[in-house]
Design an enzyme around this catalytic site. Structure first.
Site, PDB file in Angstrom:
ATOM      1  N   GLU A  82       0.910  -1.156   0.003  1.00  0.00           N
ATOM      2  CA  GLU A  82       0.200  -0.038  -0.023  1.00  0.00           C
ATOM      3  C   GLU A  82       0.689   1.380   0.026  1.00  0.00           C
ATOM      4  O   GLU A  82       1.975   1.299   0.658  1.00  0.00           O
ATOM      5  CB  GLU A  82      -1.109   0.172   1.199  1.00  0.00           C
ATOM      6  CG  GLU A  82      -1.970  -1.233   1.160  1.00  0.00           C
ATOM      7  CD  GLU A  82      -2.986  -1.056   0.210  1.00  0.00           C
ATOM      8  OE1 GLU A  82      -3.037   0.128  -0.507  1.00  0.00           O
ATOM      9  OE2 GLU A  82      -3.764  -2.068   0.034  1.00  0.00           O
ATOM     10  N   ARG A  92     -17.756  -0.614   6.503  1.00  0.00           N
ATOM     11  CA  ARG A  92     -18.893  -1.062   5.780  1.00  0.00           C
ATOM     12  C   ARG A  92     -19.623  -2.076   6.603  1.00  0.00           C
ATOM     13  O   ARG A  92     -20.682  -2.322   6.603  1.00  0.00           O
ATOM     14  CB  ARG A  92     -18.246  -1.659   4.485  1.00  0.00           C
ATOM     15  CG  ARG A  92     -19.243  -2.378   3.619  1.00  0.00           C
ATOM     16  CD  ARG A  92     -18.635  -2.983   2.374  1.00  0.00           C
ATOM     17  NE  ARG A  92     -17.574  -4.064   2.614  1.00  0.00           N
ATOM     18  CZ  ARG A  92     -17.848  -5.409   3.084  1.00  0.00           C
ATOM     19  NH1 ARG A  92     -19.278  -5.779   3.110  1.00  0.00           N
ATOM     20  NH2 ARG A  92     -17.055  -6.041   3.369  1.00  0.00           N
TER      21      ARG A  92
END
Length: 211
Positions: A82, A92
């Site tokens: 990343e 979520r």
């Protein structure tokens, strides 16, 4: 420093029986030790805040040269170092403590984001040389993986007790075992650790994305 690298993975979450990130870390560590690398491992809970707290405590205690945190990205088909951690929690699904933060900062008043301090392009090149799918990722999401990544980079950038230690850190997402088997992922992680330890200046290679 008495520790070369701190490797972390996550415990299972969202009803799953396994988390490939921790399984890969558990396999990579013995392989690295056999090659003479001093490795410590830590399994983190999939809990906002608590995971970052545990990681921070370990970093302050061990003061490793490199911290490589890992997490599961079940929808991906490659191992993805990343590039950026962002100061945002937007869940979520609930974490394992039942928390579902929405549009909250990881660190109130902290910078918008931090870049990884690991040699991402060299790491991806090493994956390609070994025939393992890999790519630089531009987003670690907004769940606990990003939370840990941001907390790690914020700690290394701001903690006075670590000033001058030269610790480098970053995050790698691994796919589910259905995409890349755990032994392959584990061997790849061991290779990424070795690249991170020996590479001070990253390779200049294309790693951008259009979306």
């Amino acid at each position: 420093m008495t520790t070369d690298v701190l490797l972390t993975g996550f415990s299972p979450f969202d009803g799953a029986e396994r988390n490939e990130s921790w399984e890969a870390v558990s396999r990579a560590a013995p392989a690295l030790r056999e090659r003479g690398t001093r490795v410590e491992v830590l399994e983190l809970p999939v809990v906002f805040g608590a995971a970052g707290d545990a990681l921070a405590e370990a970093v302050r205690s061990l003061r490793p040269a490199v911290v490589l945190a890992t997490g599961l990205a079940a929808g991906r088909t490659a191992i993805t170092p990343e590039r950026v951690a962002i100061n945002l929690r937007d869940a979520r699904i609930p974490d394992e403590a039942g928390a579902s933060p929405v549009d909250e900062p990881v660190v109130p008043g902290g910078p918008v984001g931090y870049f990884s301090t690991l040699p991402l392009k060299a790491m991806v090149a090493a994956l390609a040389a070994d025939g393992v799918p890999g790519a630089v990722s531009q987003t670690a999401g907004t769940y606990v993986c990003n939370d840990v990544f941001y907390r790690l980079q914020h700690l290394l950038a701001t903690d006075p007790s670590l000033a001058g230690a030269g610790i480098r850190g970053g995050f790698v997402h691994v796919p589910a075992a259905a995409q890349i088997e755990v032994p392959v992922t584990a061997a790849a992680l061991a290779g990424l650790v070795e690249v991170a330890l020996r590479t001070e200046v990253d390779a200049v290679l294309a790693g951008g994305a259009e979306h």
